[in-house]
Design a protein around this motif. Structure first.
Motif, short mmCIF file in Angstrom:
data_model
loop_
_atom_site.label_atom_id
_atom_site.label_comp_id
_atom_site.label_asym_id
_atom_site.label_seq_id
_atom_site.Cartn_x
_atom_site.Cartn_y
_atom_site.Cartn_z
N LEU A 102 0.85 -1.21 0.00
CA LEU A 102 0.00 0.00 0.00
C LEU A 102 0.88 1.25 0.00
O LEU A 102 0.61 2.21 -0.74
CB LEU A 102 -0.91 -0.03 1.24
N LYS A 103 1.94 1.22 0.81
CA LYS A 103 2.89 2.34 0.85
C LYS A 103 3.54 2.56 -0.51
O LYS A 103 3.87 3.68 -0.88
CB LYS A 103 3.99 2.07 1.89
N ALA A 104 3.72 1.46 -1.25
CA ALA A 104 4.37 1.55 -2.58
C ALA A 104 3.38 1.96 -3.67
O ALA A 104 3.71 1.96 -4.85
CB ALA A 104 5.00 0.20 -2.93
N GLY A 105 2.15 2.30 -3.26
CA GLY A 105 1.16 2.80 -4.23
C GLY A 105 0.37 1.73 -4.94
O GLY A 105 -0.31 2.01 -5.94
N VAL A 114 -4.46 -2.71 -3.22
CA VAL A 114 -4.47 -4.00 -2.53
C VAL A 114 -5.80 -4.23 -1.82
O VAL A 114 -6.49 -3.27 -1.45
CB VAL A 114 -3.32 -4.12 -1.50
N ALA A 115 -6.15 -5.50 -1.65
CA ALA A 115 -7.36 -5.86 -0.91
C ALA A 115 -7.10 -7.17 -0.17
O ALA A 115 -6.28 -7.98 -0.59
CB ALA A 115 -8.54 -6.03 -1.86
N ILE A 116 -7.81 -7.35 0.94
CA ILE A 116 -7.69 -8.58 1.73
C ILE A 116 -9.10 -9.11 1.98
O ILE A 116 -10.03 -8.34 2.23
CB ILE A 116 -6.96 -8.34 3.08
N HIS A 142 -2.24 -10.12 -9.15
CA HIS A 142 -1.56 -11.17 -8.37
C HIS A 142 -2.47 -11.56 -7.21
O HIS A 142 -3.00 -10.68 -6.52
CB HIS A 142 -0.22 -10.67 -7.80
N CYS A 143 -2.63 -12.85 -6.98
CA CYS A 143 -3.44 -13.33 -5.85
C CYS A 143 -2.59 -14.21 -4.93
O CYS A 143 -1.83 -15.04 -5.42
CB CYS A 143 -4.62 -14.16 -6.33
N ASP A 171 -4.17 -4.77 -7.80
CA ASP A 171 -2.81 -5.23 -8.11
C ASP A 171 -2.52 -6.50 -7.32
O ASP A 171 -1.96 -7.45 -7.85
CB ASP A 171 -1.78 -4.14 -7.72
N PHE A 172 -2.90 -6.49 -6.03
CA PHE A 172 -2.71 -7.67 -5.18
C PHE A 172 -3.98 -7.95 -4.39
O PHE A 172 -4.56 -7.04 -3.80
CB PHE A 172 -1.57 -7.43 -4.16
N LEU A 173 -4.39 -9.21 -4.40
CA LEU A 173 -5.50 -9.64 -3.55
C LEU A 173 -4.99 -10.76 -2.64
O LEU A 173 -4.43 -11.74 -3.12
CB LEU A 173 -6.67 -10.16 -4.40
#
Length: 696
Positions: free
Chosen positions: A213-216, A219-221, A287-288, A263-265
């Motif tokens: 998240l800091k890298a922009g 993301v989700a969880i 990416h998951c 971007d990431f899950l």
């Protein structure tokens, strides 16, 4: 205690006495947890005048909600009921140097009625009628030399020392850092993190989410519930420190309907989420990461890993890798080689072992050693705990829903027997059988009318309630509930050998052998090869497997053979219509397998697949002249079904698959490309060639 191991005690007495001892032991700990089959007797002992709650309670049914939690101390009262899964789950939530206590009565515990037992017993058995061999097994394990549990008297109890505070934002271990590095490299489309409890998965996920998240990154969880990610959330907030960003948590179904592409899950406790939902989630991000606990606690484990990883590996991707597995092996929540963890793993066969190399080598060389068969029930297991370990290793590797509770079911259900094929004393294949049916006429009538649902008797109940087979309740069934073969020995005919042995054992004891399972092409093929006939397909998908359930039978008597043929014909008739009404998502190869399993003669064909003289004329005009395809769709469906039912279509032929998809009105684009046909005209020419045999 040395090495940050947990303290393990057995406390004996009434709830009041046990509670007093337990609270004295954990005077220096934060709010302890008490679990029991029924916690009302402990709730009554809570002192309302105290402002701080002396303890929390949870019933065995609620223990799954404790996954992902951290506790200083837990008391599990087994006096009036035992839950294997509750013991396994709760032991995994106690911190290093914390307390895990088991409560038992002062008197003889073994003959006492067990309120949790009714979950495992089929009609008409009641807990009072059954000896719990599982309780004997557990009691033996509690008293074994390697057991970490010590029985203490009230007079000897002293408060345990205060626990060290959990270090906020502790640096990642080398293992965690390596796994995080893999995620940051973004080489794979999918990541699967499978590790035992207490290895720092939550810390790793929370830390990584915050840094992404800091890298922009977007993301989700997601997780089955927010209670499961308390420690993950804490780490996320520690890394972000003063930043007021909230954890981007979404419920799984909310995530599916959200249009965002992430971007990431991250999917935590993934094996608790139904497979179809997981398959939908993996399309929601670049990416998951799917994180789950090793076999044991959720009742999924290796089977989940094997099946779901296979699905992920088959996905097309432009990344360097489709799937990258990640592991964490070093415990963080407690010390290495923890006696409680070892005992739980040993007691419930949660630690997986490598396949037997000696057997595997001999099978690889094509030499199958002489096989011995063994049948075990209830009390037999107490003398054969080595085979019990073998049996559960095989079940875990083959089934995604094997849990510690299955151990109790196998030991305590009087209708269950286990059949093993052995080589040099080691189990090669295992089948668990439940005896069902033989229901009274009045009960069968009530089941058929939807008035009653007695425990167990899956096949009889399903044939009565869902298929309306009037006499189904009176017959005796041996249902093969689970069957598994050592992974290195699969496809060598060992499971079929075991089925042949079971058939011999079943002679004179039942009318039908039967099975019910999540329908997948390879599994259905196996049962068809062993002469089992399909008689029912479920109308909704199983939550865990994402597949429809198929029920198959094999008659053991002449009368049963006539009935099975009748049931099968009725099933096929219904199936032809239901293909259009409710099975639009049933895989085409599976449709063809089910349709092609009985080679009908022309005169035997169901009405929906029987071609009239006029139908023949319409097909001839399409095949040999210029009749438009769209004008013969109904006849085309009948003709295709006729070809399938008379064994003229093969599920591995892309043109035959295309024919079925077109006949059922499905989207043919992918199938057409697979069949290497350039367009509609080429497709219709292929259909003409395939239908031509019907004109002879």
């Amino acid at each position: 205690m040395s090495d940050n191991h947990r303290h393990c005690f057995v406390l004996k007495g009434s709830p009041c006495e046990v509670l007093s001892d337990f609270l004295r032991l954990c005077e220096n700990f934060s709010t302890p947890l008490i679990a029991a089959h029924d916690v009302s007797q402990y709730d009554e002992l809570l002192v309302p005048s105290l402002k701080t709650k002396q303890f929390k309670t949870c019933s065995f049914k609620q223990t799954r909600q404790e996954l992902g939690s951290n506790h200083d101390a837990i008391l599990v009262d087994l006096t009036h009921g035992v839950s294997a899964s509750a013991l396994a789950i709760l032991a995994g939530t106690v911190r290093g140097s914390g307390l895990f206590a088991i409560a038992l009565p002062d008197g003889d515990w073994l003959p006492m009625a067990d309120q949790d037992l009714s979950r495992y017993l089929p009609w008409p058995y009641e807990p009072e009628q059954v000896t719990s061999h599982f309780k004997h097994y557990l009691f033996n394990r509690l008293q074994a030399d390697h057991s970490p549990f010590h029985t203490v008297r009230s007079s000897d109890i002293r408060a345990l020392p205060k626990l060290k505070p959990i270090e906020p934002n502790a640096p990642l271990t080398q293992e965690q850092a390596n796994a995080q590095s893999c995620l940051f490299q973004q080489l794979a489309k999918f990541y699967v993190l499978i590790a035992p409890r207490g290895r720092g998965k939550s810390t790793l996920l929370g830390d990584t989410l915050a840094k992404l998240l800091k890298a922009g990154k977007r993301v989700a969880i997601t997780a089955p519930n927010q209670d499961a990610i308390v420690s993950l959330k804490a780490r996320f907030e520690q890394v972000l420190d003063q930043d007021k960003t909230t954890l981007p948590f979404f419920a799984p179904d909310a995530l599916i309907s959200d249009p965002t592409h992430w971007d990431f899950l991250f999917v935590d406790e993934a094996s608790m989420i139904p497979l179809p939902l997981l398959m939908a989630l993996n399309k929601k991000a670049e990416h998951c990461l799917f994180s789950t606990t090793d076999y044991g606690y959720e009742g999924a484990g290796k089977g989940f890993g094997i099946r779901f990883c296979r699905h992920l590996e088959s996905q097309k991707t432009n990344k360097a890798l489709a799937l990258q597995p990640l592991t964490l092996s070093q415990p963080i929540r407690w010390g290495g080689n923890d006696p409680l963890e070892n005992w739980i793993n040993d007691c419930f066969f949660l630690a997986t072992s490598e396949p037997n190399a000696e057997i595997s080598d001999s099978v690889d060389r094509g030499i199958i050693k002489p096989t011995e068969f063994k049948q075990l029930t209830g009390a037999d297991w107490l003398e054969n705990t080595n085979l019990l370990a073998d049996t559960f290793q095989l079940l875990v590797s083959a089934h995604y829903q094997t849990s510690p509770d299955n151990l109790r079911w196998v030991l305590d259900d009087p209708s269950v027997s286990t059949h093993l094929s052995l080589s040099d004393g080691k189990a090669q294949s295992v089948a668990i059988i439940t005896e069902e049916g033989n229901l009274p006429g009045s009960l069968s009538q009530d089941v058929m009318q939807g008035k009653r649902r007695p425990r167990g008797h899956l096949v009889a109940q399903s044939l009565l309630a869902h298929e309306g087979v009037e006499n189904a309740g009176q017959y005796r069934y041996w249902r093969i509930s689970r069957i598994a073969t050592e992974p290195n020995q699969q496809n060598k005919g060992l499971a079929s050998q075991l089925l042949t042995h079971i058939e011999t054992a079943a002679n004179d004891h039942c009318d039908f052998l039967c099975t019910s399972f999540a329908a997948a092409f390879d599994v259905v093929s196996f049962w068809l090869k062993n002469d089992y006939l399909p008689v029912r397909l479920g109308t909704s998908k199983d939550q865990a497997s994402g597949s429809y359930s198929l029920m198959m039978v094999k008659p053991m008597t002449e009368r049963a053979a006539l009935l099975a043929n009748e049931w099968q014909n009725r099933f096929v008739e219904q199936f032809l219509l239901n293909l259009l009404l409710q099975y639009s998502d049933l895989p085409t190869d599976l449709v063809m397998l089910i349709l092609g399993q009985k080679h009908y003669q022309q005169e035997e064909l169901p009405a929906l697949a029987k071609l009239s003289h006029k139908d023949q004329q319409d097909i001839e005009l399409f095949v040999e002249h210029h009749r438009q395809f769209d004008s013969i769709r109904a006849v085309f469906l009948k003709a295709t079904l006729s070809l399938a039912l008379t064994g003229q279509l093969r599920s591995n032929d892309p043109t035959h698959q295309l024919l079925i998809e077109a006949a059922l009105g499905r989207d043919t684009e992918q199938a057409r490309q697979k069949a290497q046909l350039s367009g509609k005209k080429a497709m219709h020419q292929t259909f003409k060639r395939l239908l031509a045999p019907l004109l002879k």
